[in-house]
Design a protein around this motif. Structure first.
Motif, PDB file in Angstrom:
ATOM      1  N   SER A   1      21.731  20.126 -37.618  1.00 21.39           N
ATOM      2  CA  SER A   1      21.077  19.094 -36.882  1.00 21.39           C
ATOM      3  C   SER A   1      19.823  19.771 -35.851  1.00 21.39           C
ATOM      4  CB  SER A   1      21.783  18.662 -35.747  1.00 21.39           C
ATOM      5  OG  SER A   1      22.712  17.874 -36.402  1.00 21.39           O
ATOM      6  N   ILE A   2      19.373  21.081 -36.117  1.00 21.71           N
ATOM      7  CA  ILE A   2      18.439  21.708 -35.390  1.00 21.71           C
ATOM      8  C   ILE A   2      17.083  21.986 -36.122  1.00 21.71           C
ATOM      9  CG2 ILE A   2      17.551  24.041 -34.459  1.00 21.71           C
ATOM     10  CD1 ILE A   2      20.547  24.724 -33.789  1.00 21.71           C
ATOM     11  N   TYR A   3      15.928  21.523 -35.788  1.00 20.85           N
ATOM     12  CA  TYR A   3      14.878  21.255 -36.482  1.00 20.85           C
ATOM     13  C   TYR A   3      14.357  22.531 -36.698  1.00 20.85           C
ATOM     14  CZ  TYR A   3       9.675  20.825 -37.029  1.00 20.85           C
ATOM     15  OH  TYR A   3       8.512  20.600 -37.680  1.00 20.85           O
ATOM     16  N   TYR A   4      14.292  23.679 -35.883  1.00 25.49           N
ATOM     17  CA  TYR A   4      13.860  25.111 -36.206  1.00 25.49           C
ATOM     18  C   TYR A   4      14.476  25.943 -35.238  1.00 25.49           C
ATOM     19  CZ  TYR A   4      10.811  29.179 -36.285  1.00 25.49           C
ATOM     20  OH  TYR A   4      10.312  30.306 -36.472  1.00 25.49           O
ATOM     21  N   TRP A   5      14.984  27.142 -35.769  1.00 27.56           N
ATOM     22  CA  TRP A   5      15.556  28.042 -34.745  1.00 27.56           C
ATOM     23  C   TRP A   5      15.312  29.447 -35.483  1.00 27.56           C
ATOM     24  CZ3 TRP A   5      19.310  31.647 -35.554  1.00 27.56           C
ATOM     25  CH2 TRP A   5      20.071  31.670 -36.690  1.00 27.56           C
ATOM     26  N   VAL A   6      15.235  30.176 -34.509  1.00 28.71           N
ATOM     27  CA  VAL A   6      14.923  31.768 -34.945  1.00 28.71           C
ATOM     28  C   VAL A   6      15.547  32.546 -34.027  1.00 28.71           C
ATOM     29  CG1 VAL A   6      12.714  32.030 -33.466  1.00 28.71           C
ATOM     30  CG2 VAL A   6      12.882  33.331 -35.606  1.00 28.71           C
ATOM     31  N   SER A   7      15.906  33.678 -34.341  1.00 25.62           N
ATOM     32  CA  SER A   7      16.635  35.037 -33.487  1.00 25.62           C
ATOM     33  C   SER A   7      15.774  36.197 -33.710  1.00 25.62           C
ATOM     34  CB  SER A   7      17.918  34.972 -33.795  1.00 25.62           C
ATOM     35  OG  SER A   7      18.459  35.969 -32.887  1.00 25.62           O
ATOM     36  N   GLU A   8      15.056  36.676 -33.042  1.00 22.69           N
ATOM     37  CA  GLU A   8      14.028  37.867 -33.195  1.00 22.69           C
ATOM     38  C   GLU A   8      13.329  38.144 -31.756  1.00 22.69           C
ATOM     39  OE1 GLU A   8      11.008  36.393 -35.587  1.00 22.69           O
ATOM     40  OE2 GLU A   8       9.764  35.431 -34.125  1.00 22.69           O
ATOM     41  N   PRO A   9      13.369  39.644 -31.656  1.00 27.48           N
ATOM     42  CA  PRO A   9      12.694  39.996 -30.187  1.00 27.48           C
ATOM     43  C   PRO A   9      11.473  39.407 -29.890  1.00 27.48           C
ATOM     44  CG  PRO A   9      13.501  41.840 -31.897  1.00 27.48           C
ATOM     45  CD  PRO A   9      13.646  40.712 -32.660  1.00 27.48           C
ATOM     46  N   ASP A  10      11.330  39.042 -28.498  1.00 24.88           N
ATOM     47  CA  ASP A  10      10.158  38.358 -28.156  1.00 24.88           C
ATOM     48  C   ASP A  10       9.973  39.197 -26.827  1.00 24.88           C
ATOM     49  OD1 ASP A  10      11.845  37.167 -26.005  1.00 24.88           O
ATOM     50  OD2 ASP A  10      12.377  35.545 -27.527  1.00 24.88           O
ATOM     51  N   ASN A  11       8.853  38.755 -26.254  1.00 24.15           N
ATOM     52  CA  ASN A  11       8.427  39.325 -24.889  1.00 24.15           C
ATOM     53  C   ASN A  11       9.022  38.517 -23.632  1.00 24.15           C
ATOM     54  OD1 ASN A  11       6.653  41.078 -26.331  1.00 24.15           O
ATOM     55  ND2 ASN A  11       5.086  39.600 -26.533  1.00 24.15           N
ATOM     56  N   GLY A  12      10.096  37.762 -23.733  1.00 24.05           N
ATOM     57  CA  GLY A  12      10.574  37.229 -22.611  1.00 24.05           C
ATOM     58  C   GLY A  12      10.705  35.491 -22.687  1.00 24.05           C
ATOM     59  N   GLN A  13      11.202  35.033 -21.656  1.00 24.24           N
ATOM     60  CA  GLN A  13      11.399  33.770 -21.680  1.00 24.24           C
ATOM     61  C   GLN A  13      10.135  32.682 -21.869  1.00 24.24           C
ATOM     62  OE1 GLN A  13      12.779  32.268 -17.853  1.00 24.24           O
ATOM     63  NE2 GLN A  13      13.208  30.127 -18.536  1.00 24.24           N
ATOM     64  N   THR A  14       9.040  32.990 -21.191  1.00 24.24           N
ATOM     65  CA  THR A  14       7.825  32.327 -21.252  1.00 24.24           C
ATOM     66  C   THR A  14       7.366  32.643 -22.590  1.00 24.24           C
ATOM     67  OG1 THR A  14       7.406  32.872 -19.081  1.00 24.24           O
ATOM     68  CG2 THR A  14       5.533  31.944 -20.209  1.00 24.24           C
ATOM     69  N   HIS A  15       7.425  33.594 -23.258  1.00 27.71           N
ATOM     70  CA  HIS A  15       6.864  33.925 -24.691  1.00 27.71           C
ATOM     71  C   HIS A  15       7.524  33.136 -25.641  1.00 27.71           C
ATOM     72  CE1 HIS A  15       6.351  36.480 -28.316  1.00 27.71           C
ATOM     73  NE2 HIS A  15       5.490  35.697 -28.357  1.00 27.71           N
ATOM     74  N   ALA A  16       8.993  32.925 -25.452  1.00 25.54           N
ATOM     75  CA  ALA A  16      10.083  32.253 -26.191  1.00 25.54           C
ATOM     76  C   ALA A  16       9.539  30.841 -26.198  1.00 25.54           C
ATOM     77  CB  ALA A  16      11.321  32.354 -25.873  1.00 25.54           C
ATOM     78  N   ILE A  17       9.219  30.168 -24.859  1.00 26.47           N
ATOM     79  CA  ILE A  17       8.961  28.644 -24.816  1.00 26.47           C
ATOM     80  C   ILE A  17       7.716  28.204 -25.517  1.00 26.47           C
ATOM     81  CG2 ILE A  17       8.407  26.696 -23.035  1.00 26.47           C
ATOM     82  CD1 ILE A  17       9.989  28.619 -21.091  1.00 26.47           C
ATOM     83  N   ASN A  18       6.856  29.338 -25.445  1.00 23.77           N
ATOM     84  CA  ASN A  18       5.484  29.163 -26.017  1.00 23.77           C
ATOM     85  C   ASN A  18       5.367  29.172 -27.678  1.00 23.77           C
ATOM     86  OD1 ASN A  18       3.816  28.744 -23.939  1.00 23.77           O
ATOM     87  ND2 ASN A  18       3.160  30.958 -23.700  1.00 23.77           N
ATOM     88  N   LYS A  19       6.496  30.035 -28.333  1.00 26.07           N
ATOM     89  CA  LYS A  19       6.737  29.952 -29.614  1.00 26.07           C
ATOM     90  C   LYS A  19       7.291  28.576 -29.737  1.00 26.07           C
ATOM     91  CE  LYS A  19       9.044  33.632 -31.457  1.00 26.07           C
ATOM     92  NZ  LYS A  19       9.932  34.901 -31.525  1.00 26.07           N
ATOM     93  N   GLY A  20       7.870  27.988 -28.948  1.00 26.32           N
ATOM     94  CA  GLY A  20       8.638  26.803 -29.357  1.00 26.32           C
ATOM     95  C   GLY A  20       7.564  25.886 -29.099  1.00 26.32           C
ATOM     96  N   LEU A  21       6.731  25.578 -28.386  1.00 25.98           N
ATOM     97  CA  LEU A  21       5.652  24.791 -28.170  1.00 25.98           C
ATOM     98  C   LEU A  21       4.693  24.772 -29.406  1.00 25.98           C
ATOM     99  CD1 LEU A  21       4.491  25.302 -24.235  1.00 25.98           C
ATOM    100  CD2 LEU A  21       5.408  23.042 -25.588  1.00 25.98           C
ATOM    101  N   ALA A  22       4.362  25.904 -29.922  1.00 28.92           N
ATOM    102  CA  ALA A  22       3.818  26.011 -31.154  1.00 28.92           C
ATOM    103  C   ALA A  22       4.213  25.361 -32.537  1.00 28.92           C
ATOM    104  CB  ALA A  22       3.438  27.444 -31.444  1.00 28.92           C
TER     105      ALA A  22
END
Length: 342
Positions: free
Chosen positions: A89-110
């Motif tokens: 039921s999840i459209y997209y997910w990924v688990s990988e190192p990022d640069n923190g919470q804001t970077h993760a949100i922006n990856k989602g926005l993209a």
């Protein structure tokens, strides 16, 4: 896709969102095209203790045109195992190192393609019927750019400990940390939804911000003439935990003050002269005057030297005299017959 399989993950817990009861107000045969697409982004890192509740609160909305995105920063706990349970039921997910919470949100926005967008952290959760209420509002008031409701505060166990209903419409109000934002009129992030068109206008969140990227985003929406509306309904739960970033009050306040300083002094910030001077005074009192008091005391300055330094600050920045904190300080000290600079 049917959500019936979610009942197998109830873990013998009761109450929302551990039940598998879907919203009766949404027909199982509903035409998806009649509902605006809503993109929900969950940034996560090592929140296995809470994330399943977050995921279920999104999926069990039963909303027919949902795009759910999870951006995990490479968790080392059981987070990925939990996400895998709900992968159908999840459209997209990924688990990988990022640069923190804001970077993760922006990856989602993209990745997001929805007409309506929101993010909910992996320790918070939505209340039943939230997405339908949001969709109905945007259908009735399509000119809305930012929508918020009532946010319920809960403790670590999910028990209600309070609530917050924001009251901000204008740039002057959101820039007023002292008499608006810090006086319980602020938005609480998990109950805020906004439109794709406003994101296309203002861009993504600022990744250089650690604590107040959401506040900055709401400011930018309003600066871009975004229309703010609210609905008098509990939409989400903000979980108060011991180790969350928002508990670092001094760091949050420092980042807020740093963020709004250029806005208060910029001629491109459209606020009244009276309000600008008042807010500048409040900022100068807190960020300059009180800091000088603290440094002077730490340096063991003689009183005469301390007074001279503070007087120079006031003469250089007379807006301080308009600050309610400065005025209240004087009243309090005079009332108690104590020298106002002690």
């Amino acid at each position: 896709m049917s959500l019936d399989y979610l009942s197998s993950h109830s873990l013998h817990k009761s109450d929302w969102p551990w039940t598998n009861q879907q919203q009766d107000c949404i027909s199982k045969t509903a035409n998806i095209s009649t509902y605006p697409r809503i993109s929900i982004i969950t940034p996560s890192y090592n929140q296995g203790i809470f994330i399943e509740e977050t995921i279920r609160s999104v999926l069990l909305q039963g909303y027919p045109n949902l795009e759910y995105i999870i951006i995990d920063g490479g968790s080392t706990d059981n987070t990925v195992d939990i996400i895998n349970k709900y992968e159908p039921s999840i459209y997209y997910w990924v688990s990988e190192p990022d640069n923190g919470q804001t970077h993760a949100i922006n990856k989602g926005l993209a990745k997001a393609t929805g007409d309506i967008i929101a993010y909910i952290n992996s320790d918070d959760y939505y209340l039943p019927g939230t997405l339908l209420k949001v969709a109905e509002h945007f259908h009735q008031f399509p000119d809305t750019d930012l929508l918020h409701g009532v946010c319920r505060y809960v403790n670590q166990q999910g028990e209600k400990i309070g609530e917050q209903f924001g009251d901000i419409q204008t740039l002057e109000e959101i820039l007023d940390l002292w008499d608006v934002w810090w006086k319980k009129r602020q938005f609480v992030q998990p109950e805020v939804f906004w439109t794709r068109r406003i994101t296309e206008k203002i861009g993504f969140l600022k990744e250089e911000l650690t604590f107040v990227m959401d506040y900055d985003y709401w400011c930018r929406i309003i600066q871009a003439d975004g229309l703010v509306r609210k609905i008098d309904s509990e939409l989400s739960c903000f979980r108060c935990t011991e180790h969350q970033k928002s508990n670092q009050n001094l760091k949050v306040a420092a980042e807020l003050l740093h963020l709004i300083q250029p806005l208060l002094w910029s001629s491109s910030t459209i606020i009244s002269l009276q309000k600008r001077c008042l807010l500048q005074g409040n900022w100068l009192y807190q960020a300059v005057f009180l800091e000088q008091v603290k440094m002077s005391i730490q340096s063991n300055d003689r009183k005469q030297k301390r007074y001279a330094k503070l007087l120079k600050i006031i003469l250089t920045n007379p807006q301080i005299l308009l600050s309610s904190g400065f005025v209240n300080r004087i009243k309090s000290l005079l009332k108690n017959n104590v020298h106002w600079m002690d």
